[in-house]
Enzyme design. Structure first.
Site, PDB file in Angstrom:
ATOM      1  N   SER A 133      43.904  41.099  36.008  1.00 36.66           N
ATOM      2  CA  SER A 133      44.009  41.060  37.472  1.00 36.66           C
ATOM      3  C   SER A 133      44.751  39.849  38.004  1.00 36.66           C
ATOM      4  CB  SER A 133      42.616  41.110  38.112  1.00 36.66           C
ATOM      5  OG  SER A 133      41.946  42.285  37.769  1.00 36.66           O
ATOM      6  N   HIS A 185      41.375  35.826  40.601  1.00 29.51           N
ATOM      7  CA  HIS A 185      42.279  36.544  41.498  1.00 29.51           C
ATOM      8  C   HIS A 185      43.040  35.568  42.393  1.00 29.51           C
ATOM      9  CE1 HIS A 185      39.441  40.280  41.159  1.00 29.51           C
ATOM     10  NE2 HIS A 185      40.086  40.010  40.033  1.00 29.51           N
TER      11      HIS A 185
END
Length: 269
Positions: A133, A185
């Site tokens: 991610s 993230h």
């Protein structure tokens, strides 16, 4: 009738390769019953010299849902390969994917270091992060700057304006997925902006190959030194200068060992 998948595969060769690689690694992890603690990245293992985990953690996923979500988003972001007229394209995609994998991993460890050392939050010492991610969020950010009119397609049913996708997705995943790594993230977003704004730039084939070469060297040496994998043909011996290892090639034994470091949690990135 929709566009045949074969055309997308041809126009997104790098994205196709990465999606295939991540899928094969997930299959191998499931087949071999490899735990996330054996491939994930944590502050504790990083300070012990397990630098190879920056790479293995990025390409590993702990569940099929985790894999599908990341690969679905990555497939949509593969449009970068088709935007050569904007200075992007397949070469750009490969060069800066390398940057995103390494720099986002280093940034996560840097954030953990500050939170542990400055704010005494011991939780971040042992938490283990796995997943692609950080790179996905990095490409969301780059595309939001370079091509703000694009849309991010998820699972073929959900469409988000790319200009808002990085922070929308950051908040969304943090709410619906308790294990989602907010810092992982966020690191991808920050590195993505650094690339988009030219703070990290100048990558070409020469520097990409040079960087890849150093990654391989550090990966192999740190893997050998950590004892996680026994390269029987390679020995690292101390010399007069402690920072300079010497090499010996002695055989071809290979033994996979599980990590002996106890870990208390996992974050998916």
């Amino acid at each position: 009738m929709g566009r045949p998948l074969l055309y997308d595969i041809i126009e997104k060769p790098a994205t196709t390769t990465i999606v295939t690689l991540c899928s094969l690694i997930w299959f191998l992890i499931q087949k071999k019953s490899i735990g996330y603690s054996q491939v994930g990245l944590s502050y504790e293992t990083a300070v012990q010299g397990h630098y190879w985990r920056i790479i293995t953690s990025a390409f590993s996923h702990i569940s099929v849902l985790h894999l599908v979500f990341n690969m679905s988003a990555l497939w949509s972001l593969g449009v970068v390969e088709q935007l050569k007229h904007l200075g992007l394209g397949t070469a750009y995609y490969l060069h800066y994917t390398l940057v995103l994998v390494v720099f986002s991993g280093l940034l996560v460890i840097g954030m953990y270091h500050v939170l542990i050392g400055r704010f005494k939050i011991e939780y971040f010492r042992r938490v283990t992060a796995v997943g692609y991610s950080c790179v996905v969020f990095g490409w969301m950010t780059i595309l939001s700057v370079k091509q703000p009119s694009s849309k991010l397609e998820l699972f073929g049913v959900l469409s988000l304006p790319i200009s808002f996708a990085p922070f929308e997705s950051l908040i969304f995943t943090s709410i619906i997925v308790p294990q989602a790594s907010f810092l992982g993230h966020l690191s991808g977003i920050l590195v993505g902006y650094a690339i988009s704004w030219g703070l990290i730039g100048g990558m070409n084939s020469y520097w990409a190959v040079t960087m890849l070469g150093w990654i391989v060297v550090v990966f192999v040496f740190s893997l050998k030194k950590s004892g996680a994998y026994d390269f029987g043909f390679l020995e690292i011996e101390s010399v007069s200068e402690a920072s300079l290892p010497s090499l010996r090639f002695v055989g071809n034994g290979r033994t996979l060992q599980a990590s002996a470091v106890p870990l208390s949690g996992v974050e998916v990135i």
